[in-house]
Scaffold this motif. Structure first.
Motif, PDB file in Angstrom:
ATOM      1  N   TYR A   1       0.953   4.126  -2.958  1.00 17.97           N
ATOM      2  CA  TYR A   1       0.577   5.524  -2.750  1.00 17.97           C
ATOM      3  C   TYR A   1       1.731   6.483  -3.019  1.00 17.97           C
ATOM      4  O   TYR A   1       1.525   7.582  -3.521  1.00 17.97           O
ATOM      5  CB  TYR A   1       0.001   5.739  -1.346  1.00 17.97           C
ATOM      6  CG  TYR A   1      -1.407   5.216  -1.239  1.00 17.97           C
ATOM      7  CD1 TYR A   1      -2.436   5.772  -1.987  1.00 17.97           C
ATOM      8  CD2 TYR A   1      -1.707   4.141  -0.417  1.00 17.97           C
ATOM      9  CE1 TYR A   1      -3.722   5.280  -1.915  1.00 17.97           C
ATOM     10  CE2 TYR A   1      -2.997   3.652  -0.332  1.00 17.97           C
ATOM     11  CZ  TYR A   1      -4.003   4.229  -1.086  1.00 17.97           C
ATOM     12  OH  TYR A   1      -5.275   3.740  -1.015  1.00 17.97           O
ATOM     13  N   THR A   2       2.930   6.069  -2.716  1.00 21.34           N
ATOM     14  CA  THR A   2       4.087   6.914  -3.000  1.00 21.34           C
ATOM     15  C   THR A   2       4.239   7.107  -4.509  1.00 21.34           C
ATOM     16  O   THR A   2       4.458   8.223  -4.980  1.00 21.34           O
ATOM     17  CB  THR A   2       5.365   6.292  -2.406  1.00 21.34           C
ATOM     18  OG1 THR A   2       5.205   6.172  -0.990  1.00 21.34           O
ATOM     19  CG2 THR A   2       6.578   7.149  -2.692  1.00 21.34           C
TER      20      THR A   2
ATOM     21  N   ARG B   1       0.816  -1.213   0.000  1.00 20.32           N
ATOM     22  CA  ARG B   1       0.000   0.000   0.000  1.00 20.32           C
ATOM     23  C   ARG B   1       0.851   1.265   0.000  1.00 20.32           C
ATOM     24  O   ARG B   1       0.627   2.191  -0.778  1.00 20.32           O
ATOM     25  CB  ARG B   1      -0.939   0.006   1.196  1.00 20.32           C
ATOM     26  CG  ARG B   1      -1.841   1.212   1.243  1.00 20.32           C
ATOM     27  CD  ARG B   1      -2.785   1.112   2.387  1.00 20.32           C
ATOM     28  NE  ARG B   1      -3.717   0.045   2.039  1.00 20.32           N
ATOM     29  CZ  ARG B   1      -4.915  -0.081   2.554  1.00 20.32           C
ATOM     30  NH1 ARG B   1      -5.317   0.755   3.463  1.00 20.32           N
ATOM     31  NH2 ARG B   1      -5.702  -1.052   2.187  1.00 20.32           N
ATOM     32  N   GLY B   2       1.844   1.319   0.862  1.00 20.00           N
ATOM     33  CA  GLY B   2       2.701   2.500   0.956  1.00 20.00           C
ATOM     34  C   GLY B   2       3.461   2.757  -0.330  1.00 20.00           C
ATOM     35  O   GLY B   2       3.585   3.901  -0.777  1.00 20.00           O
TER      36      GLY B   2
END
Length: 123
Positions: free
Chosen positions: A48-49, A44-45
């Motif tokens: 999103y980045t 997820r991180g």
């Protein structure tokens, strides 16, 4: 009192912005954020980045994203195969030969990875 970290300046690049814009477009076409992010198989991180244009994904990550969408990297970035063929031809590189060589290399690496996983290490 602990020192306060200063936020670091973010270097935006044309490539990261192109990738972010294209992923946002594909996200809408593929049923929304959660579904699309799972389809890509990214954490997820990380997702999103990248989708915010702040990340600096490796080329391998970009290839994985394209592969999970059944696209070439060129298509992922919004180019068509004709554009890629023309650009490579200017450098004397045959697109079809390059794609074939990459596929053979990937198959060999996947085969080697399967063999490595299937071997039991002695204790």
């Amino acid at each position: 009192m602990s020192p306060v970290r200063k936020p670091q300046a973010i270097d935006h690049s044309v490539l990261s912005e192109m990738l972010a814009a294209r992923l946002q477009q594909l996200e809408i076409e593929n049923g929304g954020t959660e579904r699309f992010q799972r389809k890509l198989g990214l954490a997820r991180g990380t997702y999103y980045t990248i989708v915010r244009g702040r990340g600096n994904p490796t080329f391998r990550t970009i290839e994985r994203i394209a592969s999970s969408l059944n696209m070439s990297v060129f298509e992922l970035l919004g180019f068509n195969d004709t554009d890629a063929r023309r650009a490579l031809n200017k450098s004397g590189i045959d697109y079809d030969e390059l794609v074939s060589a990459i596929e053979k290399k990937n198959q060999a690496e996947r085969g080697l990875a399967r063999q490595t996983r299937s071997r039991k290490l002695p204790y």
